[in-house]
Scaffold this motif. Sequence first.
Motif, PDB file in Angstrom:
ATOM      1  N   GLY A   1       0.800  -1.280   0.000  1.00 17.18           N
ATOM      2  CA  GLY A   1       0.163   0.042  -0.144  1.00 17.18           C
ATOM      3  C   GLY A   1       1.082   1.158  -0.079  1.00 17.18           C
ATOM      4  N   ALA A   2       1.829   1.127   0.857  1.00 14.74           N
ATOM      5  CA  ALA A   2       2.878   2.469   0.739  1.00 14.74           C
ATOM      6  C   ALA A   2       3.737   2.688  -0.727  1.00 14.74           C
ATOM      7  CB  ALA A   2       3.896   2.326   1.834  1.00 14.74           C
ATOM      8  N   GLY A   3       3.759   1.501  -1.326  1.00  5.61           N
ATOM      9  CA  GLY A   3       4.446   1.710  -2.608  1.00  5.61           C
ATOM     10  C   GLY A   3       3.414   2.261  -3.594  1.00  5.61           C
ATOM     11  N   GLU A   4       2.359   1.882  -3.534  1.00  5.48           N
ATOM     12  CA  GLU A   4       1.359   2.288  -4.676  1.00  5.48           C
ATOM     13  C   GLU A   4       1.042   3.819  -4.265  1.00  5.48           C
ATOM     14  OE1 GLU A   4      -1.941  -0.198  -3.825  1.00  5.48           O
ATOM     15  OE2 GLU A   4      -1.382  -1.943  -4.914  1.00  5.48           O
ATOM     16  N   GLU A   5       1.116   4.327  -3.087  1.00  3.57           N
ATOM     17  CA  GLU A   5       0.928   5.657  -2.619  1.00  3.57           C
ATOM     18  C   GLU A   5       2.006   6.500  -3.256  1.00  3.57           C
ATOM     19  OE1 GLU A   5       0.689   6.350   1.425  1.00  3.57           O
ATOM     20  OE2 GLU A   5      -1.164   5.241   1.523  1.00  3.57           O
ATOM     21  N   VAL A   6       3.174   6.086  -3.703  1.00  2.00           N
ATOM     22  CA  VAL A   6       4.372   6.897  -4.450  1.00  2.00           C
ATOM     23  C   VAL A   6       4.658   6.332  -5.753  1.00  2.00           C
ATOM     24  CG1 VAL A   6       5.324   7.707  -2.255  1.00  2.00           C
ATOM     25  CG2 VAL A   6       5.965   5.253  -3.183  1.00  2.00           C
ATOM     26  N   GLY A   7       3.757   5.438  -6.354  1.00  2.00           N
ATOM     27  CA  GLY A   7       3.916   4.865  -7.606  1.00  2.00           C
ATOM     28  C   GLY A   7       4.918   3.933  -7.618  1.00  2.00           C
ATOM     29  N   LEU A   8       5.189   2.995  -6.686  1.00  2.00           N
ATOM     30  CA  LEU A   8       5.829   1.717  -6.792  1.00  2.00           C
ATOM     31  C   LEU A   8       5.064   0.737  -6.722  1.00  2.00           C
ATOM     32  CD1 LEU A   8       8.754   3.083  -4.595  1.00  2.00           C
ATOM     33  CD2 LEU A   8       8.890   3.178  -7.081  1.00  2.00           C
ATOM     34  N   VAL A   9       5.574  -0.309  -7.309  1.00  2.00           N
ATOM     35  CA  VAL A   9       5.101  -1.717  -7.402  1.00  2.00           C
ATOM     36  C   VAL A   9       5.964  -2.817  -6.836  1.00  2.00           C
ATOM     37  CG1 VAL A   9       3.801  -3.607  -8.808  1.00  2.00           C
ATOM     38  CG2 VAL A   9       3.529  -1.126  -9.522  1.00  2.00           C
ATOM     39  N   VAL A  10       5.423  -3.644  -5.855  1.00  2.00           N
ATOM     40  CA  VAL A  10       5.982  -4.590  -5.356  1.00  2.00           C
ATOM     41  C   VAL A  10       5.655  -5.768  -6.239  1.00  2.00           C
ATOM     42  CG1 VAL A  10       6.250  -6.414  -3.232  1.00  2.00           C
ATOM     43  CG2 VAL A  10       5.506  -3.787  -2.828  1.00  2.00           C
ATOM     44  N   SER A  11       6.878  -6.616  -6.584  1.00  2.00           N
ATOM     45  CA  SER A  11       6.974  -7.618  -7.563  1.00  2.00           C
ATOM     46  C   SER A  11       6.623  -8.844  -6.564  1.00  2.00           C
ATOM     47  CB  SER A  11       8.342  -7.782  -8.413  1.00  2.00           C
ATOM     48  OG  SER A  11       8.431  -8.975  -9.169  1.00  2.00           O
ATOM     49  N   ALA A  12       5.430  -9.419  -7.161  1.00  2.00           N
ATOM     50  CA  ALA A  12       5.213 -10.841  -6.455  1.00  2.00           C
ATOM     51  C   ALA A  12       5.993 -11.924  -7.015  1.00  2.00           C
ATOM     52  CB  ALA A  12       3.673 -10.951  -6.836  1.00  2.00           C
ATOM     53  N   GLU A  13       6.681 -11.700  -8.077  1.00  2.00           N
ATOM     54  CA  GLU A  13       7.435 -12.992  -8.620  1.00  2.00           C
ATOM     55  C   GLU A  13       8.569 -12.995  -7.754  1.00  2.00           C
ATOM     56  OE1 GLU A  13       9.794 -14.154 -12.588  1.00  2.00           O
ATOM     57  OE2 GLU A  13       8.419 -12.535 -12.680  1.00  2.00           O
ATOM     58  N   LYS A  14       9.571 -11.594  -7.306  1.00  2.00           N
ATOM     59  CA  LYS A  14      10.459 -11.530  -6.505  1.00  2.00           C
ATOM     60  C   LYS A  14      10.514 -11.534  -5.148  1.00  2.00           C
ATOM     61  CE  LYS A  14      12.843  -9.107 -10.248  1.00  2.00           C
ATOM     62  NZ  LYS A  14      13.276  -7.704 -10.717  1.00  2.00           N
ATOM     63  N   THR A  15       9.100 -11.468  -4.717  1.00  2.00           N
ATOM     64  CA  THR A  15       8.813 -11.634  -3.095  1.00  2.00           C
ATOM     65  C   THR A  15       9.021 -13.136  -2.426  1.00  2.00           C
ATOM     66  OG1 THR A  15       7.502  -9.609  -3.156  1.00  2.00           O
ATOM     67  CG2 THR A  15       7.405 -11.048  -1.346  1.00  2.00           C
ATOM     68  N   LYS A  16       9.991 -13.233  -1.592  1.00  2.00           N
ATOM     69  CA  LYS A  16      10.085 -14.688  -1.229  1.00  2.00           C
ATOM     70  C   LYS A  16      10.121 -14.488   0.261  1.00  2.00           C
ATOM     71  CE  LYS A  16      11.131 -15.826  -5.559  1.00  2.00           C
ATOM     72  NZ  LYS A  16      10.244 -16.814  -6.111  1.00  2.00           N
ATOM     73  N   VAL A  17       9.952 -15.504   1.211  1.00  2.00           N
ATOM     74  CA  VAL A  17       9.709 -15.839   2.315  1.00  2.00           C
ATOM     75  C   VAL A  17      10.836 -16.818   2.792  1.00  2.00           C
ATOM     76  CG1 VAL A  17       7.857 -17.149   2.519  1.00  2.00           C
ATOM     77  CG2 VAL A  17       8.194 -15.906   4.451  1.00  2.00           C
ATOM     78  N   MET A  18      11.539 -16.753   3.981  1.00  2.00           N
ATOM     79  CA  MET A  18      12.277 -17.695   4.596  1.00  2.00           C
ATOM     80  C   MET A  18      11.792 -17.704   5.880  1.00  2.00           C
ATOM     81  SD  MET A  18      16.424 -17.639   4.453  1.00  2.00           S
ATOM     82  CE  MET A  18      16.520 -16.265   5.919  1.00  2.00           C
ATOM     83  N   PRO A  19      11.654 -19.127   6.468  1.00  2.00           N
ATOM     84  CA  PRO A  19      11.407 -19.230   8.075  1.00  2.00           C
ATOM     85  C   PRO A  19      12.680 -19.362   8.550  1.00  2.00           C
ATOM     86  CG  PRO A  19      10.982 -21.032   6.726  1.00  2.00           C
ATOM     87  CD  PRO A  19      11.291 -20.378   5.626  1.00  2.00           C
ATOM     88  N   ILE A  20      12.624 -18.880   9.886  1.00  2.00           N
ATOM     89  CA  ILE A  20      13.922 -18.991  10.783  1.00  2.00           C
ATOM     90  C   ILE A  20      13.459 -19.898  12.161  1.00  2.00           C
ATOM     91  CG2 ILE A  20      15.603 -17.743  12.110  1.00  2.00           C
ATOM     92  CD1 ILE A  20      15.256 -15.354  10.355  1.00  2.00           C
ATOM     93  N   GLY A  21      14.199 -20.911  12.601  1.00  2.00           N
ATOM     94  CA  GLY A  21      13.963 -21.782  13.614  1.00  2.00           C
ATOM     95  C   GLY A  21      12.675 -22.632  12.997  1.00  2.00           C
ATOM     96  N   GLU A  22      11.839 -22.778  13.889  1.00  2.00           N
ATOM     97  CA  GLU A  22      10.477 -23.698  13.797  1.00  2.00           C
ATOM     98  C   GLU A  22       9.443 -22.934  13.160  1.00  2.00           C
ATOM     99  OE1 GLU A  22      10.911 -26.937  14.120  1.00  2.00           O
ATOM    100  OE2 GLU A  22      13.048 -26.828  14.693  1.00  2.00           O
ATOM    101  N   THR A  23       9.645 -21.854  12.813  1.00  2.08           N
ATOM    102  CA  THR A  23       8.503 -21.018  12.619  1.00  2.08           C
ATOM    103  C   THR A  23       7.956 -21.213  11.038  1.00  2.08           C
ATOM    104  OG1 THR A  23       9.438 -19.078  13.517  1.00  2.08           O
ATOM    105  CG2 THR A  23       7.691 -18.261  12.019  1.00  2.08           C
ATOM    106  N   SER A  24       6.724 -21.301  10.951  1.00  2.00           N
ATOM    107  CA  SER A  24       6.265 -21.837   9.363  1.00  2.00           C
ATOM    108  C   SER A  24       6.324 -20.623   8.467  1.00  2.00           C
ATOM    109  CB  SER A  24       4.997 -22.395   9.556  1.00  2.00           C
ATOM    110  OG  SER A  24       3.932 -21.466  10.400  1.00  2.00           O
ATOM    111  N   ALA A  25       6.032 -20.632   7.302  1.00  2.00           N
ATOM    112  CA  ALA A  25       6.161 -19.739   6.510  1.00  2.00           C
ATOM    113  C   ALA A  25       5.165 -19.917   5.429  1.00  2.00           C
ATOM    114  CB  ALA A  25       7.576 -19.635   5.508  1.00  2.00           C
ATOM    115  N   CYS A  26       4.050 -19.622   5.830  1.00  2.00           N
ATOM    116  CA  CYS A  26       2.623 -19.971   4.638  1.00  2.00           C
ATOM    117  C   CYS A  26       2.157 -18.289   4.880  1.00  2.00           C
ATOM    118  CB  CYS A  26       1.691 -20.872   5.013  1.00  2.00           C
ATOM    119  SG  CYS A  26       0.364 -20.964   3.844  1.00  2.00           S
ATOM    120  N   VAL A  27       2.799 -17.393   3.954  1.00  2.00           N
ATOM    121  CA  VAL A  27       2.464 -16.143   4.008  1.00  2.00           C
ATOM    122  C   VAL A  27       1.569 -15.814   2.816  1.00  2.00           C
ATOM    123  CG1 VAL A  27       3.341 -13.716   4.136  1.00  2.00           C
ATOM    124  CG2 VAL A  27       4.627 -15.481   5.342  1.00  2.00           C
TER     125      VAL A  27
END
Length: 297
Positions: free
Chosen positions: A160-186
């Motif tokens: 949302g903050a990016g859209e306010e200044v004309g920036l787009v978050v790339s869904a293709e380049k967005t990744k998630v990495m869990p640390i420890g026992e934390t799950s990562a279904c974001v």
Amino acid sequence: MNGKSTSQPMSVKSKEGNMLTVKDQVKDRWRAHFCELLNRPAPARRYHPSQQMWEQLDIDTSESSEEEVEKAINKLKNNKSAGTDSVTAELIKCGGQPTRARFHSLLLKIWQEEQMKKRVRTLRGIEDGWKLSDLDFADDVALIEPDEEKSAAALTRLRGAGEEVGLVVSAEKTKVMPIGETSACVKDGESTTDKVEKFNYLGSTVTPINSIDTELNIRTGIAANAFKNLRNTWRAKISLKIKMRIYTAVVIPTLLYASETWATTRKHEQRLDAFDSRCLRIMNYSEDQMVGTKAQQ
């Protein structure tokens, strides 16, 4: 220094993923790319900065002691250029206790006037004693959250903050990495963000267990390639001193890039020493010269 240069044909991928090598097609693809990138519609919402709420942590933010000042001075690196005041690290260290006392007194004055706090707040995502929630550099953003729900909310706020200044978050380049026992279904809207076991941030490979094994494999490979590209230099009839200066200026920084953040073990140090010794042998260094060189490094 590494022989004749070879011209590489220009190539670029089309939107469909096909490789384009014809000069006119490459120009047309770049023209279309920048037209799409730079000619975006105005943001639907305007950015209005608001005060961010941070989770307060139990961190000691009291006045610094003279012992802390002494530790900081001892950590200053020698042989570095002085700042605008023309005072070098060696000069500060030679000042002894009187210099430490003056520095401590000055820091206390700055702290009491809260000038230092204002400077600390210029760091994105940090306030005195508060939680670090993101790492930003240019267009790379790493969000740090404790669970899936907060990660999804942070990603939504970022988009949302990016859209306010004309920036787009790339869904293709967005990744998630869990640390420890934390799950990562974001969740990112209706889709799920891809889960990875490692990712590259500012040229360094980050892993969930903070192991540098993968990073060390990558750094030694890149450094070996840099050393190989200079093979004509190592074979040339020039002094070992010049070869060593080239090696120190080109290969060593490539090998040790971002090493300030490494948590090394004896095994890692042995691997680095083995790589260094192998390169020095190729440069025709004798065993005695190698020992002297390592002692200087």
